[in-house]
Write a protein that holds these residues in place. Structure first.
Motif, PDB file in Angstrom:
ATOM      1  N   ALA A 196       0.813  -1.219   0.000  1.00  0.00           N
ATOM      2  CA  ALA A 196       0.000   0.000   0.000  1.00  0.00           C
ATOM      3  C   ALA A 196       0.844   1.266   0.000  1.00  0.00           C
ATOM      4  O   ALA A 196       0.293   2.368  -0.119  1.00  0.00           O
ATOM      5  CB  ALA A 196      -0.931   0.003   1.213  1.00  0.00           C
ATOM      6  N   ASP A 200      -2.124   4.879  -4.934  1.00  0.00           N
ATOM      7  CA  ASP A 200      -2.767   6.180  -5.069  1.00  0.00           C
ATOM      8  C   ASP A 200      -4.279   6.008  -4.912  1.00  0.00           C
ATOM      9  O   ASP A 200      -4.990   5.765  -5.885  1.00  0.00           O
ATOM     10  CB  ASP A 200      -2.423   6.785  -6.434  1.00  0.00           C
ATOM     11  N   VAL A 201      -4.759   6.123  -3.667  1.00  0.00           N
ATOM     12  CA  VAL A 201      -6.186   5.899  -3.403  1.00  0.00           C
ATOM     13  C   VAL A 201      -7.044   6.893  -4.174  1.00  0.00           C
ATOM     14  O   VAL A 201      -8.044   6.518  -4.810  1.00  0.00           O
ATOM     15  CB  VAL A 201      -6.475   5.981  -1.892  1.00  0.00           C
ATOM     16  N   TRP A 208     -15.041   1.747  -2.944  1.00  0.00           N
ATOM     17  CA  TRP A 208     -14.553   0.622  -2.159  1.00  0.00           C
ATOM     18  C   TRP A 208     -13.963  -0.404  -3.111  1.00  0.00           C
ATOM     19  O   TRP A 208     -14.106  -0.299  -4.330  1.00  0.00           O
ATOM     20  CB  TRP A 208     -15.655   0.007  -1.283  1.00  0.00           C
ATOM     21  N   LEU A 377      -5.141  -0.292   3.205  1.00  0.00           N
ATOM     22  CA  LEU A 377      -5.944   0.572   2.339  1.00  0.00           C
ATOM     23  C   LEU A 377      -7.243   0.982   3.016  1.00  0.00           C
ATOM     24  O   LEU A 377      -7.752   2.089   2.791  1.00  0.00           O
ATOM     25  CB  LEU A 377      -6.232  -0.136   1.016  1.00  0.00           C
ATOM     26  N   SER A 378      -7.792   0.112   3.848  1.00  0.00           N
ATOM     27  CA  SER A 378      -9.019   0.451   4.569  1.00  0.00           C
ATOM     28  C   SER A 378      -8.789   1.659   5.472  1.00  0.00           C
ATOM     29  O   SER A 378      -9.685   2.491   5.645  1.00  0.00           O
ATOM     30  CB  SER A 378      -9.504  -0.749   5.395  1.00  0.00           C
ATOM     31  N   LEU A 382     -10.018   3.505   1.660  1.00  0.00           N
ATOM     32  CA  LEU A 382     -10.568   2.592   0.656  1.00  0.00           C
ATOM     33  C   LEU A 382     -10.926   1.274   1.339  1.00  0.00           C
ATOM     34  O   LEU A 382     -10.086   0.379   1.446  1.00  0.00           O
ATOM     35  CB  LEU A 382      -9.550   2.350  -0.464  1.00  0.00           C
ATOM     36  N   CYS A 384     -11.706  -2.354   2.085  1.00  0.00           N
ATOM     37  CA  CYS A 384     -11.298  -3.492   1.238  1.00  0.00           C
ATOM     38  C   CYS A 384     -11.445  -4.825   1.953  1.00  0.00           C
ATOM     39  O   CYS A 384     -10.477  -5.324   2.537  1.00  0.00           O
ATOM     40  CB  CYS A 384      -9.837  -3.347   0.826  1.00  0.00           C
TER      41      CYS A 384
END
Length: 428
Positions: A196, A200-201, A208, A377-378, A382, A384
């Protein structure tokens, strides 16, 4: 009657086309040696990951994915354009690398069709033993892909890559399918905790996503360990052994005594479910200095913090008893339990559960005794959850995967895309 027969023929033709597509992709991808290397600082940490990413880039372009982009750090993204409006953008994520724990080069897979339920011979000295791995009993009559006992297989996570590519390619090939925009990303260095780092979120643009990085069929995971790494350093003093009396302080002996007094029952091999642990993953040194590296894991954040405090205090107590030399510890947090990031986002999990049920897969809700890119990422905005790939015994010579489970994973990815569109169209 003729329409019914035609539909059946189309279904079976589609099934076998998908089966062959998944198998061909998987067998092709696992030939790339993509083991990550924690000792390297560049990203990706190994050349093989970029080689696979470049091959996948060309494949996605040929399949007519949109916005195919490969960054210099090995993050490959692409888009399936929406066929209906008003649907949130969702994503699917898998990782390019395989674990550095065991040989990942020169993978020689074995395909066992119509598995009979007996032990599987991998080579002259290694086998998959049903007694040791009773999960094999669940796959009688199905097709298994194993190693030859000299390497890992690479299903973690090249199975996820094959399933995502096959599923989204199927949607691209069916202009009548109704779905929103779908993004994919294949990341480097997940196995060494860096997947991660360069994600690039905002640029990914999904509300999601789902990592496709889980185990046996039906696995759906949205909670994971809190994780940290602790490095205990023993500093001694070296000199010629012939004149060592009263002078030498052997750091390796200090480290060995320290580990011998760790709670040896509180380890991965003695824990399951929601149990936490300390895991010694590396020990090295010389007389002057030695190091022990531990993974600290717990699902409960309070117990996790307690473990870190306990280890720090134990180093201090040991120092108080030393006649010479010194112990120190450095603890670095790696990731946290993503469970709390799904408050208010239950629909993400509900869609995955319903997609599995629609494809005759029983959801198996279980915690990840580890972590995925989605864990971090969560926390980066984002959410996941993690979906099954169909594999077992990752990171070692006994790894295997069921081809029929891979097909189901592919079907579930397709179904999630369709269900998401249906849910939001109905809400309008």
């Amino acid at each position: 009657m003729w329409m019914s027969l035609l539909s059946s023929v189309d279904f079976f033709c589609g099934y076998y086309d998908m089966k062959q597509a998944i198998l061909n992709r998987f067998l092709r991808y696992i030939q790339f040696d993509t083991q990550s290397d924690p000792k390297q600082q560049q990203c990706p940490s190994t050349f093989g990951q970029m080689a696979l990413a470049d091959q996948l880039k060309q494949e996605l372009i040929k399949l007519r994915f949109s916005e195919v982009n490969l960054t210099e750090n090995g993050y490959l993204t692409a888009t399936v354009p929406a066929t209906v409006a008003g649907v949130p953008v969702i994503g699917f994520i898998a990782h390019l690398d395989t674990a550095p724990d065991f040989n990942g080069a020169h993978v020689n897979p074995q395909i066992i069709e119509n598995y009979a339920g007996t032990d599987i011979r991998l080579n002259a000295s290694e086998k998959l033993n049903v007694t040791e791995f009773p999960v094999l009993n669940n796959y009688v009559g199905q097709t298994l892909i194993t190693t030859d006992g000299t390497s890992l297989l690479g299903g973690d996570d090249k199975a996820g890559i094959a399933e995502i590519v096959t599923a989204l390619a199927s949607l691209l090939e069916d202009p009548a399918s109704q779905h929103g925009e779908i993004r994919l990303c294949f990341t480097p260095d997940e196995e060494i905790g860096r997947g991660a780092d360069g994600f690039d979120v905002a640029g990914f643009g999904a509300e999601w996503a789902y990592t496709v990085d889980g185990g046996g069929i039906g696995s759906l995971e949205f909670e994971n360990f809190n994780g940290a790494t602790a490095v205990v350093t023993a500093k001694g003093n070296n000199c010629h052994p012939g004149t060592a009396f009263g002078v030498m302080i052997n750091a390796q002996s200090m480290a060995a005594r320290f580990h011998a007094k760790m709670p040896l029952g509180d380890t991965p091999e003695n824990s399951q479910g929601y149990d936490g642990f300390f895991h010694l993953i590396d020990m090295h040194g010389v007389t002057e200095q030695a190091q022990l590296t531990y993974l600290i894991r717990d699902f409960d954040i309070d117990l996790f913090e307690q473990r870190k405090r306990w280890l720090t205090e134990r180093v201090e107590r040991c120092n108080a008893d030393l006649l010479g030399g010194e112990l120190s510890v450095e603890i670095t947090d790696s990731y946290f339990n993503m469970r709390d990031q799904f408050h208010g986002h239950q629909h993400i999990i509900d869609i995955a559960k319903q997609a599995m049920q629609n494809r005759n897969v029983q959801p198996v809700i279980e915690p990840i005794r580890g972590a995925t890119d989605g864990s971090r990422l969560s926390y980066m905005g984002l959410p996941c959850p993690n979906l099954f790939t169909g594999g077992h015994n990752f990171h070692g010579k006994h790894e295997f995967i069921c081809l029929e489970s891979m097909i189901k994973a592919t079907e579930v990815i397709i179904e999630i895309a369709l269900l998401t569109a249906k849910r939001y169209q109905e809400s309008d």
